[in-house]
Design an enzyme around this catalytic site. Structure first.
Site, short mmCIF file in Angstrom:
data_model
loop_
_atom_site.label_atom_id
_atom_site.label_comp_id
_atom_site.label_asym_id
_atom_site.label_seq_id
_atom_site.Cartn_x
_atom_site.Cartn_y
_atom_site.Cartn_z
N HIS A 9 0.87 -1.18 0.00
CA HIS A 9 0.00 0.00 0.00
C HIS A 9 0.91 1.23 0.00
CE1 HIS A 9 -4.04 1.52 0.51
NE2 HIS A 9 -3.67 2.30 1.51
N LYS A 154 -10.33 6.11 -3.81
CA LYS A 154 -9.40 7.18 -3.42
C LYS A 154 -8.01 6.78 -3.89
CE LYS A 154 -7.53 8.37 1.16
NZ LYS A 154 -7.85 8.97 2.46
N LYS A 156 -3.94 7.40 -3.67
CA LYS A 156 -2.87 8.00 -2.86
C LYS A 156 -1.80 8.47 -3.83
CE LYS A 156 -3.14 7.28 1.25
NZ LYS A 156 -3.90 8.09 2.25
N ASP A 185 -5.70 11.64 -2.40
CA ASP A 185 -5.10 12.04 -1.13
C ASP A 185 -3.62 12.31 -1.38
OD1 ASP A 185 -4.37 12.51 1.45
OD2 ASP A 185 -5.07 10.59 2.26
N GLU A 211 -7.75 15.63 -1.04
CA GLU A 211 -7.47 15.51 0.39
C GLU A 211 -6.05 15.96 0.71
OE1 GLU A 211 -8.58 11.67 1.88
OE2 GLU A 211 -7.33 11.83 3.67
N ASP A 236 -7.24 16.51 6.24
CA ASP A 236 -7.06 15.27 7.01
C ASP A 236 -6.05 15.54 8.12
OD1 ASP A 236 -6.82 12.78 8.07
OD2 ASP A 236 -5.94 11.81 6.33
N LYS A 260 -11.32 11.22 12.33
CA LYS A 260 -10.74 9.92 12.71
C LYS A 260 -10.73 9.85 14.23
CE LYS A 260 -7.84 9.79 8.61
NZ LYS A 260 -6.54 9.61 7.97
N GLU A 314 -14.13 5.78 4.72
CA GLU A 314 -13.07 4.93 4.14
C GLU A 314 -12.70 3.85 5.16
OE1 GLU A 314 -9.74 7.61 3.45
OE2 GLU A 314 -9.36 7.77 5.60
C1 MUC Z 1 -4.98 8.92 5.10
O1 MUC Z 1 -4.14 9.78 5.08
O2 MUC Z 1 -6.10 9.21 4.73
C2 MUC Z 1 -6.60 6.39 4.72
C3 MUC Z 1 -6.75 5.57 3.64
C4 MUC Z 1 -5.47 5.15 3.26
O3 MUC Z 1 -5.15 4.43 2.34
O4 MUC Z 1 -4.57 5.71 4.09
C5 MUC Z 1 -5.24 6.38 5.13
C6 MUC Z 1 -4.61 7.58 5.66
MG MG Z 2 -5.57 11.27 4.32
#
Ligand code: MUC
Ligand code: MG
Length: 368
Positions: A9, A154, A156, A185, A211, A236, A260, A314
């Site tokens: 990941h 989403k 990254k 994100d 994000e 976030d 969170k 999420e």
């Molecule tokens: C984040 O920064 O949002 C949430 C989903 C993911 O893949 O990482 C987290 C952390």
């Molecule tokens: Mg995030």
């Protein structure tokens, strides 16, 4: 304990091959056990608490403070912890979860009921595409669209150079078209000047939500970006405790907050942050620190009590892991997660699995 992930990941600050969780078992003198989870992402790369520091701080500081404290008075127990322990919000969230689980079991009601009652017993759950490869991400999204498990994705993107990140996002959005919502994100990876061009390109590509594009401390910059673009901006890492939440709301730094329980320091605090957002007409999203089932279900109990969570959640953490340490796994279908029924969190620990995945290899099951 460590649980392997189903695939690597990729985030801006680390590549996860496993998730490390601190599992809390809180024994009460009436024989009831509450369970909780304290989990972060990538050791110390995401936040200021690491799994190792959390375990040490629980053993050294939290446990002596809680011994002899009335377990059914959660406000009092948390007041004691807040008085003597600065910060450590993920630890506090895990402990508060265990206290709520125990209290729910004691009274025969769910954690959501203790928090005023669930408005819905299912929550929308997106999936994060972060394999590190554009084609693999498209295949993964197609698979989940086909089997109905997710319809929002989403991405990254903070770990690639910005131009590559934008090409990656554009290719995925083009492949999925209107069949899926796509959010990104950046995990703080861009300078504000980079973000201006980056967000413009992402907006043109049809991305639904951006994000944390810039450093968490730059909340004035976040406010400038929020005003500059039509595409909604979500805070976030910038949105953490109540004081930071208040500052963000005052500056109208973001259109949406990723709530969170770990960032907030517990379920009660996450709902207080939600109230600040509601007062400022800031929309909500149910975030994760990639907790396993215990932390994700605790979050779901809290989020289920909110009037509206416009951007869904999420809470897919359990799905990122190859195995689970609870007997009754959570049900994910039709792009939603079902809140477990039953007293407390509605979960039962699988003690054999817990022993198996313990990092120290010790077997220390204590039957209370
Ligand atoms: C984040 O920064 O949002 C949430 C989903 C993911 O893949 O990482 C987290 C952390
Ligand atoms: Mg995030």
């Amino acid at each position: 304990m460590d649980l392997p992930t189903v695939r690597p990941h990729h985030l801006s600050m680390t590549v996860m091959q496993k998730q490390t969780m601190v599992i809390i078992r809180l024994g009460c003198s009436d024989g009831i056990e509450g369970i909780g989870e304290a989990t972060t992402i990538g050791g110390l790369s995401y936040g200021e608490e690491s799994p190792e520091s959390m375990k040490l701080n629980i053993d050294t500081y939290v446990t002596p403070l809680l011994l002899g404290t009335n377990a059914s008075n959660i406000n009092w127990a948390m007041k004691v912890l807040d008085k003597h322990i600065k910060g450590n919000r993920i630890v506090k969230s895990g402990i508060e979860t265990a206290l709520l689980d125990a209290q729910g079991k004691r009274l025969g009601v769910s954690v959501a009921t203790l928090l005023g009652g669930a408005v819905s017993d299912t929550l929308p759950v997106l999936w994060t595409l972060a394999s590190g490869d554009t084609q693999k991400d498209i295949e993964e999204a197609e698979m989940y669209l086909a089997n109905g498990r997710h319809n929002v994705f989403k991405l990254k993107i903070g770990w690639q150079p910005p131009a590559l990140a934008i090409a990656h996002v554009t290719a995925i959005k083009k492949a999925l078209g209107n069949r899926a919502k796509v959010t990104v994100d950046v995990n703080q990876a861009w300078a504000e000047s980079t973000a201006k061009n980056g967000i413009a390109a992402l907006q043109d590509a049809g991305i639904d939500l951006i994000e944390q594009p810039i450093a968490k401390e730059n909340i004035e910059g976040l406010a400038r970006l929020t005003q500059m673009f039509r595409v909604p901006i979500m805070a976030d890492e910038s949105q953490s405790d109540l004081q930071e939440s208040f500052k963000l709301a005052k500056l109208r730094s973001a259109d949406v907050w990723a709530l969170k329980i770990g960032k907030a320091g517990g379920l009660y605090n996450v709902l207080k942050a939600a109230a600040i957002a509601e007062a400022a007409d800031i929309s909500l999203y149910g975030g994760t620190l990639l907790e396993g089932t215990i932390g994700s279900v605790a979050s779901a109990h809290a989020f289920s009590t909110l009037n509206t969570m416009l951007w869904g959640t999420e809470l897919f953490g359990p799905l990122l892991l190859t195995d689970d340490i609870v007997i009754n796994r959570v049900e994910f279908s039709n792009a939603r997660m079902r809140l477990p029924q039953g007293a407390g969190l509605g979960l039962e620990l699988d003690l054999d699995k817990l022993d198996f995945y313990r990092r120290d290899g010790k077997k220390r099951i204590i039957v209370l």
